[in-house]
Enzyme design. Structure first.
Site, PDB file in Angstrom:
ATOM      1  N   HIS A 122      53.795  39.789  46.797  1.00 11.92           N
ATOM      2  CA  HIS A 122      54.692  40.421  45.826  1.00 11.92           C
ATOM      3  C   HIS A 122      55.372  41.596  46.533  1.00 11.92           C
ATOM      4  O   HIS A 122      54.793  42.191  47.441  1.00 11.92           O
ATOM      5  CB  HIS A 122      53.827  40.922  44.665  1.00 11.92           C
ATOM      6  CG  HIS A 122      54.578  41.439  43.489  1.00 11.92           C
ATOM      7  ND1 HIS A 122      55.081  42.716  43.435  1.00 11.92           N
ATOM      8  CD2 HIS A 122      54.893  40.866  42.303  1.00 11.92           C
ATOM      9  CE1 HIS A 122      55.675  42.907  42.264  1.00 11.92           C
ATOM     10  NE2 HIS A 122      55.575  41.796  41.561  1.00 11.92           N
ATOM     11  N   ASP A 199      45.077  42.420  46.673  1.00 13.93           N
ATOM     12  CA  ASP A 199      45.938  42.594  45.502  1.00 13.93           C
ATOM     13  C   ASP A 199      45.420  41.647  44.418  1.00 13.93           C
ATOM     14  O   ASP A 199      45.648  40.439  44.471  1.00 13.93           O
ATOM     15  CB  ASP A 199      47.390  42.277  45.895  1.00 13.93           C
ATOM     16  CG  ASP A 199      48.320  42.271  44.684  1.00 13.93           C
ATOM     17  OD1 ASP A 199      47.833  42.391  43.543  1.00 13.93           O
ATOM     18  OD2 ASP A 199      49.544  42.134  44.900  1.00 13.93           O
ATOM     19  N   GLN A 202      46.898  39.202  40.031  1.00 13.22           N
ATOM     20  CA  GLN A 202      46.873  37.874  39.392  1.00 13.22           C
ATOM     21  C   GLN A 202      45.488  37.240  39.418  1.00 13.22           C
ATOM     22  O   GLN A 202      45.338  36.101  38.981  1.00 13.22           O
ATOM     23  CB  GLN A 202      47.878  36.933  40.090  1.00 13.22           C
ATOM     24  CG  GLN A 202      49.319  37.373  39.990  1.00 13.22           C
ATOM     25  CD  GLN A 202      49.849  37.351  38.556  1.00 13.22           C
ATOM     26  OE1 GLN A 202      49.276  36.721  37.661  1.00 13.22           O
ATOM     27  NE2 GLN A 202      50.934  38.062  38.315  1.00 13.22           N
ATOM     28  N   LYS A 225      48.167  43.164  32.662  1.00 11.39           N
ATOM     29  CA  LYS A 225      48.043  41.712  32.867  1.00 11.39           C
ATOM     30  C   LYS A 225      46.703  41.198  32.360  1.00 11.39           C
ATOM     31  O   LYS A 225      46.415  40.011  32.446  1.00 11.39           O
ATOM     32  CB  LYS A 225      48.210  41.379  34.351  1.00 11.39           C
ATOM     33  CG  LYS A 225      49.624  41.653  34.865  1.00 11.39           C
ATOM     34  CD  LYS A 225      49.786  41.226  36.290  1.00 11.39           C
ATOM     35  CE  LYS A 225      50.994  41.837  36.960  1.00 11.39           C
ATOM     36  NZ  LYS A 225      52.274  41.211  36.623  1.00 11.39           N
ATOM     37  N   CYS A 361      59.737  38.635  42.150  1.00  8.08           N
ATOM     38  CA  CYS A 361      59.415  39.759  43.053  1.00  8.08           C
ATOM     39  C   CYS A 361      58.693  39.266  44.306  1.00  8.08           C
ATOM     40  O   CYS A 361      57.768  39.926  44.800  1.00  8.08           O
ATOM     41  CB  CYS A 361      58.573  40.826  42.356  1.00  8.08           C
ATOM     42  SG  CYS A 361      59.438  41.651  41.052  1.00  8.08           S
TER      43      CYS A 361
HETATM   44  N1  PMP Z   1      51.084  41.976  42.850  1.00  6.12           N
HETATM   45  C1  PMP Z   1      51.133  40.800  42.219  1.00  6.12           C
HETATM   46  C2  PMP Z   1      50.513  39.586  42.856  1.00  6.12           C
HETATM   47  C3  PMP Z   1      51.759  40.726  40.964  1.00  6.12           C
HETATM   48  O1  PMP Z   1      51.824  39.559  40.328  1.00  6.12           O
HETATM   49  C4  PMP Z   1      52.324  41.893  40.391  1.00  6.12           C
HETATM   50  C5  PMP Z   1      53.042  41.852  39.064  1.00  6.12           C
HETATM   51  N2  PMP Z   1      53.899  40.778  38.884  1.00  6.12           N
HETATM   52  C6  PMP Z   1      52.224  43.093  41.113  1.00  6.12           C
HETATM   53  C7  PMP Z   1      51.594  43.092  42.320  1.00  6.12           C
HETATM   54  C8  PMP Z   1      52.775  44.360  40.567  1.00  6.12           C
HETATM   55  O2  PMP Z   1      52.109  44.721  39.405  1.00  6.12           O
HETATM   56  P1  PMP Z   1      52.636  45.930  38.500  1.00  6.12           P
HETATM   57  O3  PMP Z   1      54.095  45.672  38.269  1.00  6.12           O
HETATM   58  O4  PMP Z   1      51.817  45.822  37.259  1.00  6.12           O
HETATM   59  O5  PMP Z   1      52.384  47.180  39.258  1.00  6.12           O
END
Ligand code: PMP
Length: 403
Positions: A122, A199, A202, A225, A361
């Protein structure tokens, strides 16, 4: 077996209609909906205990502090951390990674040092490292993917050298819903004395996490999430790293003494929690994790995996369907023929179906596929097989419109 119909009753937003159609919410990888108990926890905190934490001798401040610290213990148990002071409350995954990039970077990294990430990260696990690269001249090494869209483990092993200082990788891809072999990745890195950040944005909502079994040095996640409110998240770090790392933000609560000549810093976890924390968010996060525990994360995972398998099977019946990777979790990404993902998303929206389209993203991964983006359906405890059927029917309708 989990009964999604019972669970749905706890989520007020799911009773809505969109364009006159019952809402089918399949954008859970972006954010989950909130059960009534979490919504109530926020409102109760403001109605009954609101006072700034850690600062007051008065009753309300003490109760608020107790509940805030209780939430920290709930998070600790949820991810299997050894100590509650290894749990730092942040705004979410993004802030947690920025904190590590900045504090670990300032403390341990210098020009020419290398950080390993992967092709499927991401943006929040790419850009903070690029900013560090621009600031101090670190080098980013990227794990490529195999032809079946998995981490190329042989290439990963070959990336290590004496300048490698950190690995930072996703537990589960937010685009493909594929789970990475992070335990193995951590073992390989530790054989080179290199710490690893996972990370877990997910994974934490869908997999039983035990940071000690994984032996992760850092683990990051977002509350929103996992059925909690927005604006609250977690950085787990092993005590030895967090103690050695410089603070991130300066301000109240993160200090022991402040003199104009010199300031000394507070102990963990407060050293990394400058300013008034989102204690109401943290309390509600604790409530959300208790809610997950009351159902059982394994049951939730089994239900979501069943939905994913069912969705993959049904989607494959559609001609010209392309599914990305081999999803094994709670999300599936696809494209149909040359229909643009945004067009498909718009048609599905008019049928009351909320799915995500675009690059999610993760532009480098989308570039790797050479596509404009994907359509992603992602599941939570409250989704049903009937909703998958309606999604698949909706896609078939859209395909007819385009042909
Ligand atoms: N890493 C991953 C794998 C994600 O899916 C996301 C959110 N889509 C993020 C980081 C960022 O999370 P946040 O926007 O809640 O900070």
């Amino acid at each position: 077996m989990l009964n999604p119909q019972e669970i749905r009753k706890e989520f007020p937003i799911l009773t809505q209609t969109v364009y006159g159609k019952p809402l089918i919410y399949l954008d859970n990888a972006a954010t989950t909906q909130k059960p009534q108990c979490v919504i109530d926890a926020i409102s109760n905190a403001y109605c009954t205990i609101n006072a700034n934490v850690h600062r007051g001798v008065h009753h309300l401040s003490q109760v608020a502090t107790e509940e805030f610290e209780q939430a920290r213990s709930i998070v600790q148990q949820f991810i299997g951390a050894a100590h509650s002071h290894e749990i730092i409350f942040t705004r979410g995954t993004t802030e947690s990674i920025n904190l590590v990039a900045s504090s670990f970077g300032n403390t341990f990294l210098k020009e020419g040092d290398e950080v390993i990430i992967s092709t499927m990260e991401h943006h929040s696990n790419i850009v903070p490292w690029q900013m560090l690269r621009d600031r101090i001249g670190i080098v980013l090494r990227v794990i490529p993917l195999t032809s079946d869209e998995k981490l190329d483990m042989e290439a990963y092993k070959a990336l290590f050298n004496e300048r490698t200082k950190l690995v930072s990788i996703a537990h589960v891809s937010n685009v493909m819903g594929v789970t990475n072999p992070v335990k193995e990745c951590i073992e390989i890195a530790h054989n080179h004395n290199v710490p690893v950040l996972i990370d877990g944005a997910q994974s934490a909502p869908h997999i039983k996490i035990d940071v000690q079994v994984l032996d992760a040095d850092f683990f990051v996640m977002s509350g929103h999430k996992v059925y909690a409110p927005t604006g609250i998240g977690v950085l787990y770090g092993k005590e030895k790293w967090l103690n050695a790392m410089q603070p991130y933000h300066g301000g109240g609560e993160m200090i022991q003494t402040v003199r104009f000549e010199k300031t000394t810093y507070n102990e963990l976890p407060y050293k990394f929690e400058a300013g008034t924390p989102d204690y109401v968010g943290a309390i509600a996060l604790g409530k959300a994790l208790e809610w997950v525990n009351s159902i059982g994360i394994e049951k939730i995972a089994a239900h979501e995996q069943m939905l994913t398998r069912y969705a993959v099977e049904k989607l494959r019946e559609i001609p010209q369907m392309r599914i990305f990777g081999k999803p094994d979790g709670a999300a599936v990404s696809f494209l149909v023929g040359d229909i643009h993902p945004a067009d498909l998303g718009t048609i599905l929206d008019h049928l009351g179906i909320a799915i995500r389209t675009g690059h999610h993203c993760a532009q480098p991964l989308i570039d790797h596929f050479g596509i404009p983006g994907t359509v992603r359906a992602s599941f939570a405890a409250y989704n049903t097989k009937e909703e998958v059927d309606i999604l698949v029917e909706g896609i078939k309708r859209a395909v007819k419109m385009f042909s």
